[in-house]
Write a protein that holds these residues in place. Structure first.
Motif, PDB file in Angstrom:
ATOM      1  N   PHE A  14       0.839  -1.199   0.000  1.00  0.00           N
ATOM      2  CA  PHE A  14       0.000   0.000   0.000  1.00  0.00           C
ATOM      3  C   PHE A  14       0.873   1.248   0.000  1.00  0.00           C
ATOM      4  N   GLN A  15       1.894   1.250   0.823  1.00  0.00           N
ATOM      5  CA  GLN A  15       2.800   2.407   0.903  1.00  0.00           C
ATOM      6  C   GLN A  15       3.469   2.665  -0.458  1.00  0.00           C
ATOM      7  N   ALA A  16       3.903   1.600  -1.115  1.00  0.00           N
ATOM      8  CA  ALA A  16       4.567   1.741  -2.425  1.00  0.00           C
ATOM      9  C   ALA A  16       3.593   2.301  -3.470  1.00  0.00           C
ATOM     10  N   LEU A  17       2.374   1.755  -3.491  1.00  0.00           N
ATOM     11  CA  LEU A  17       1.378   2.240  -4.447  1.00  0.00           C
ATOM     12  C   LEU A  17       0.994   3.688  -4.141  1.00  0.00           C
ATOM     13  N   LEU A  18       0.854   4.010  -2.879  1.00  0.00           N
ATOM     14  CA  LEU A  18       0.513   5.364  -2.479  1.00  0.00           C
ATOM     15  C   LEU A  18       1.593   6.346  -2.952  1.00  0.00           C
ATOM     16  N   ASN A  19       2.848   5.959  -2.810  1.00  0.00           N
ATOM     17  CA  ASN A  19       3.950   6.812  -3.258  1.00  0.00           C
ATOM     18  C   ASN A  19       3.966   6.985  -4.773  1.00  0.00           C
ATOM     19  N   PRO A  49       3.241  11.039  -4.792  1.00  0.00           N
ATOM     20  CA  PRO A  49       4.596  11.094  -4.224  1.00  0.00           C
ATOM     21  C   PRO A  49       4.660  12.052  -3.055  1.00  0.00           C
ATOM     22  N   GLN A  50       5.516  11.723  -2.095  1.00  0.00           N
ATOM     23  CA  GLN A  50       5.688  12.583  -0.918  1.00  0.00           C
ATOM     24  C   GLN A  50       6.302  13.904  -1.343  1.00  0.00           C
ATOM     25  N   GLN A  51       5.842  14.976  -0.719  1.00  0.00           N
ATOM     26  CA  GLN A  51       6.421  16.299  -0.963  1.00  0.00           C
ATOM     27  C   GLN A  51       7.731  16.410  -0.198  1.00  0.00           C
ATOM     28  N   GLN A  52       8.716  16.970  -0.815  1.00  0.00           N
ATOM     29  CA  GLN A  52      10.015  17.142  -0.163  1.00  0.00           C
ATOM     30  C   GLN A  52      10.031  18.399   0.658  1.00  0.00           C
TER      31      GLN A  52
END
Length: 130
Positions: free
Chosen positions: A118-123, A127-130
């Protein structure tokens, strides 16, 4: 020949939208019947090309540039290549979202946030903001 009221009714496009297309040169009235604009039967091709362009996410300016509606119809292949790439990216994004949703509906983890898939698909989807 077809007047604007009939064209609007048959095409499902509001008369004010047809007048806007006319003002932008995307379609052209050949004459007037009283206060009504009259179009040649060839207007259907332009309306179909406008609809096609809109379906693939093109602006009216891009549609005009690609098909040359305000001048001579001439396919601008580079415009279509760029739009095809944009559509392919949208498809990839939607497929990833579909996989995420399917995973969520079948995930065995009690908490989705504990699931590495789930974490991989969510990313991938967001994508996480830097």
């Amino acid at each position: 020949m077809i007047d604007i009221a009939t064209l609007a009714k048959q095409s499902g496009i509001a008369a004010h939208t047809l007048r806007y297309y006319d003002s932008r040169g995307l379609i052209t009235a050949v004459s007037r019947s009283g206060l009504k604009r009259v179009y040649a039967d060839g207007v259907w091709l332009n309306l179909r090309l406008i609809h096609l362009g809109q379906k693939v996410g093109m602006s009216l300016q891009q549609i005009d540039a690609a098909f040359g509606l305000s001048s001579q119809i001439a396919v601008r292949r580079e415009t279509f290549n760029l739009q095809a790439q944009a559509v392919a990216e949208q498809i990839r994004h939607l497929q990833t979202m579909q996989a995420l949703l399917q995973h969520l509906s079948a995930c065995a983890h009690a908490q989705h946030l504990d699931c590495p898939e789930f974490q991989a698909l969510l990313n991938e989807v967001l994508p996480q903001q830097q």
